[in-house]
Design a protein around this motif. Structure first.
Motif, PDB file in Angstrom:
ATOM      1  N   UNK A 121      -5.263   6.283  24.310  1.00 15.96           N
ATOM      2  CA  UNK A 121      -6.339   6.111  23.620  1.00 15.96           C
ATOM      3  C   UNK A 121      -6.426   7.491  22.794  1.00 15.96           C
ATOM      4  N   UNK A 122      -6.416   8.902  23.350  1.00 22.45           N
ATOM      5  CA  UNK A 122      -6.329  10.102  22.902  1.00 22.45           C
ATOM      6  C   UNK A 122      -5.293  10.396  21.774  1.00 22.45           C
ATOM      7  N   UNK A 123      -4.185  10.052  22.121  1.00 21.19           N
ATOM      8  CA  UNK A 123      -2.770  10.078  21.242  1.00 21.19           C
ATOM      9  C   UNK A 123      -3.071   9.196  20.188  1.00 21.19           C
ATOM     10  N   UNK A 124      -3.639   7.812  20.200  1.00 19.88           N
ATOM     11  CA  UNK A 124      -3.795   6.839  19.223  1.00 19.88           C
ATOM     12  C   UNK A 124      -4.817   7.389  17.966  1.00 19.88           C
ATOM     13  N   UNK A 125      -5.991   7.950  18.595  1.00 19.87           N
ATOM     14  CA  UNK A 125      -7.039   8.665  18.098  1.00 19.87           C
ATOM     15  C   UNK A 125      -6.394   9.765  17.114  1.00 19.87           C
ATOM     16  N   UNK A 126      -5.682  10.590  17.685  1.00 18.84           N
ATOM     17  CA  UNK A 126      -5.074  11.701  17.024  1.00 18.84           C
ATOM     18  C   UNK A 126      -4.265  11.287  15.707  1.00 18.84           C
ATOM     19  N   UNK A 127      -3.391  10.313  16.012  1.00 19.04           N
ATOM     20  CA  UNK A 127      -2.583   9.742  15.201  1.00 19.04           C
ATOM     21  C   UNK A 127      -3.364   9.062  13.895  1.00 19.04           C
ATOM     22  N   UNK A 128      -4.333   8.334  14.418  1.00 19.87           N
ATOM     23  CA  UNK A 128      -5.464   7.706  13.319  1.00 19.87           C
ATOM     24  C   UNK A 128      -5.755   9.032  12.462  1.00 19.87           C
ATOM     25  N   UNK A 129      -6.233  10.031  12.795  1.00 26.07           N
ATOM     26  CA  UNK A 129      -6.903  11.087  12.048  1.00 26.07           C
ATOM     27  C   UNK A 129      -5.817  11.598  11.306  1.00 26.07           C
ATOM     28  N   UNK A 130      -4.709  11.680  11.791  1.00 30.83           N
ATOM     29  CA  UNK A 130      -3.350  12.473  11.096  1.00 30.83           C
ATOM     30  C   UNK A 130      -3.124  11.616   9.945  1.00 30.83           C
ATOM     31  N   UNK A 131      -3.194  10.240   9.898  1.00 28.03           N
ATOM     32  CA  UNK A 131      -2.564   9.230   9.003  1.00 28.03           C
ATOM     33  C   UNK A 131      -3.731   8.953   7.838  1.00 28.03           C
ATOM     34  N   UNK A 132      -4.988   9.221   8.265  1.00 31.89           N
ATOM     35  CA  UNK A 132      -6.003   8.310   7.701  1.00 31.89           C
ATOM     36  C   UNK A 132      -6.289   9.280   6.039  1.00 31.89           C
ATOM     37  N   UNK A 133      -6.507  10.454   6.310  1.00 35.80           N
ATOM     38  CA  UNK A 133      -6.882  11.252   4.885  1.00 35.80           C
ATOM     39  C   UNK A 133      -5.652  11.128   3.815  1.00 35.80           C
ATOM     40  N   UNK A 134      -4.367  11.318   4.387  1.00 31.66           N
ATOM     41  CA  UNK A 134      -3.303  11.450   3.276  1.00 31.66           C
ATOM     42  C   UNK A 134      -3.546   9.946   2.514  1.00 31.66           C
ATOM     43  N   UNK A 135      -3.466   8.700   3.327  1.00 33.63           N
ATOM     44  CA  UNK A 135      -3.473   7.479   2.589  1.00 33.63           C
ATOM     45  C   UNK A 135      -4.805   7.417   1.892  1.00 33.63           C
ATOM     46  N   UNK A 136      -6.086   7.789   2.150  1.00 30.70           N
ATOM     47  CA  UNK A 136      -7.226   7.545   1.668  1.00 30.70           C
ATOM     48  C   UNK A 136      -7.163   8.204   0.147  1.00 30.70           C
ATOM     49  N   UNK A 137      -6.723   9.548   0.491  1.00 25.84           N
ATOM     50  CA  UNK A 137      -6.892  10.340  -0.807  1.00 25.84           C
ATOM     51  C   UNK A 137      -5.821   9.893  -2.151  1.00 25.84           C
ATOM     52  N   UNK A 138      -4.671   9.263  -1.550  1.00 28.06           N
ATOM     53  CA  UNK A 138      -3.805   8.581  -2.347  1.00 28.06           C
ATOM     54  C   UNK A 138      -4.108   7.275  -2.902  1.00 28.06           C
ATOM     55  N   UNK A 139      -5.028   6.653  -2.193  1.00 27.15           N
ATOM     56  CA  UNK A 139      -5.607   5.473  -2.742  1.00 27.15           C
ATOM     57  C   UNK A 139      -6.412   5.399  -3.412  1.00 27.15           C
ATOM     58  N   UNK A 140      -7.508   6.509  -3.327  1.00 27.60           N
ATOM     59  CA  UNK A 140      -8.606   6.668  -4.320  1.00 27.60           C
ATOM     60  C   UNK A 140      -7.998   7.228  -5.538  1.00 27.60           C
ATOM     61  N   UNK A 141      -7.042   8.336  -5.456  1.00 24.30           N
ATOM     62  CA  UNK A 141      -6.414   8.651  -6.648  1.00 24.30           C
ATOM     63  C   UNK A 141      -5.615   7.694  -7.840  1.00 24.30           C
ATOM     64  N   UNK A 142      -4.967   6.607  -6.777  1.00 24.94           N
ATOM     65  CA  UNK A 142      -4.157   5.604  -7.411  1.00 24.94           C
ATOM     66  C   UNK A 142      -5.169   4.809  -8.236  1.00 24.94           C
ATOM     67  N   UNK A 143      -6.216   4.146  -7.605  1.00 27.63           N
ATOM     68  CA  UNK A 143      -7.249   3.149  -8.098  1.00 27.63           C
ATOM     69  C   UNK A 143      -7.879   3.917  -9.197  1.00 27.63           C
ATOM     70  N   UNK A 144      -8.178   5.163  -9.376  1.00 32.24           N
ATOM     71  CA  UNK A 144      -8.706   5.734 -10.389  1.00 32.24           C
ATOM     72  C   UNK A 144      -7.838   5.745 -11.746  1.00 32.24           C
ATOM     73  N   UNK A 145      -6.523   5.733 -11.191  1.00 31.86           N
ATOM     74  CA  UNK A 145      -5.638   5.917 -12.467  1.00 31.86           C
ATOM     75  C   UNK A 145      -4.767   4.784 -13.093  1.00 31.86           C
TER      76      UNK A 145
END
Length: 253
Positions: A121-145
């Motif tokens: 669980x700790x490793x999975x949570x750390x991976x989740x946090x590391x991957x979440x923000x790059x994908x979130x920001x690129x998605x928001x920027x892409x949708x707004x473009x």
């Protein structure tokens, strides 16, 4: 570039890297205990494979990575599509994201270990946090473009919101979302190893720490090599997935 040419270029680049590594060992006259040669590391990998440790740790790391990366990608894309379409909501969420995003997932590790214990669980949570923000920001920027013309045409045809997202917004935004997925591959794989070093008793990260503790630097370097090679393979796999999705939507031949 054709797939065969790309594979040949990748293999040649890796051979150059190994040759440079061997040259450093030879020129510096480094002892095996200070900087193992490629041959010694290859022997270490064979030793790990024969003992079964290699396949066990590799399987554990890949499963943890898959769980954290794919769950983060799905959550980030769904949330990003929503926030990108509802501008007032993104205006409210943006400062929160920008405060949390620069914090290294490893900084949360004391709390993560306390909350989730030792194990997967700790490793999975750390991976989740590391991957979440790059994908979130690129998605928001892409949708707004997304081209406003597409949205006006969809409005003229009175497409419902869900079909607008799935038929217009997401296909148009996907190339930029894919960039975020690529960034997330690298960051999440890096932090997987870090997470396994502090909160796990198995995996490639733990292999490196355990080998260091018994002064087996050839096995430490073997772990590093495996991390690099499988990071490359994961990146190429995501690239193949992107091209497949692009062909399904007619964005790529």
């Amino acid at each position: 570039m054709r797939p065969l040419s790309k594979a040949a270029a990748t293999a040649f680049a890796l051979l150059l890297l190994v040759a440079a590594w061997q040259a450093v060992v030879q020129i510096g006259h480094y002892d095996r205990s200070l900087l193992p040669s490629p041959l010694h590391v290859a022997q270490g990998i064979v030793e790990l494979a024969r003992s079964g440790v290699l396949f066990e740790d590799l399987q554990v790391s890949l499963l943890r990575f898959a769980a954290g990366y794919f769950s983060a990608s799905v959550c980030a894309i769904l949330l990003g599509l929503t926030l990108g379409r509802i501008r007032p909501l993104w205006t409210l969420a943006d400062p929160i994201v920008q405060v949390l995003r620069p914090v290294s997932p490893i900084a949360w590790s004391p709390f993560i270990v306390l909350w989730f214990g030792i194990g997967n669980a700790p490793a999975i949570v750390i991976i989740f946090l590391a991957a979440f923000f790059p994908v979130l920001l690129s998605t928001v920027k892409a949708v707004r473009s997304v081209d406003a013309t597409y949205l006006k045409v969809a409005q003229n045809f009175e497409l419902p919101p869900l079909r607008l997202l799935t038929r217009i917004v997401f296909p148009s935004a996907f190339p930029q979302i894919a960039h975020g997925l690529h960034l997330a591959i690298g960051t999440s794989w890096i932090f997987l190893v870090s997470g396994e070093m502090v909160g796990s008793q198995s995996g490639l990260g733990f292999l490196i720490v355990d080998s260091r503790n018994v002064l087996r630097l050839d096995l430490v370097m073997a772990g590093i090599v495996l991390i690099g090679v499988f990071g490359l393979l994961l990146d190429r796999t995501v690239g193949l997935l992107e091209r497949w999705v692009g062909r399904q939507w007619g964005m790529e031949k």
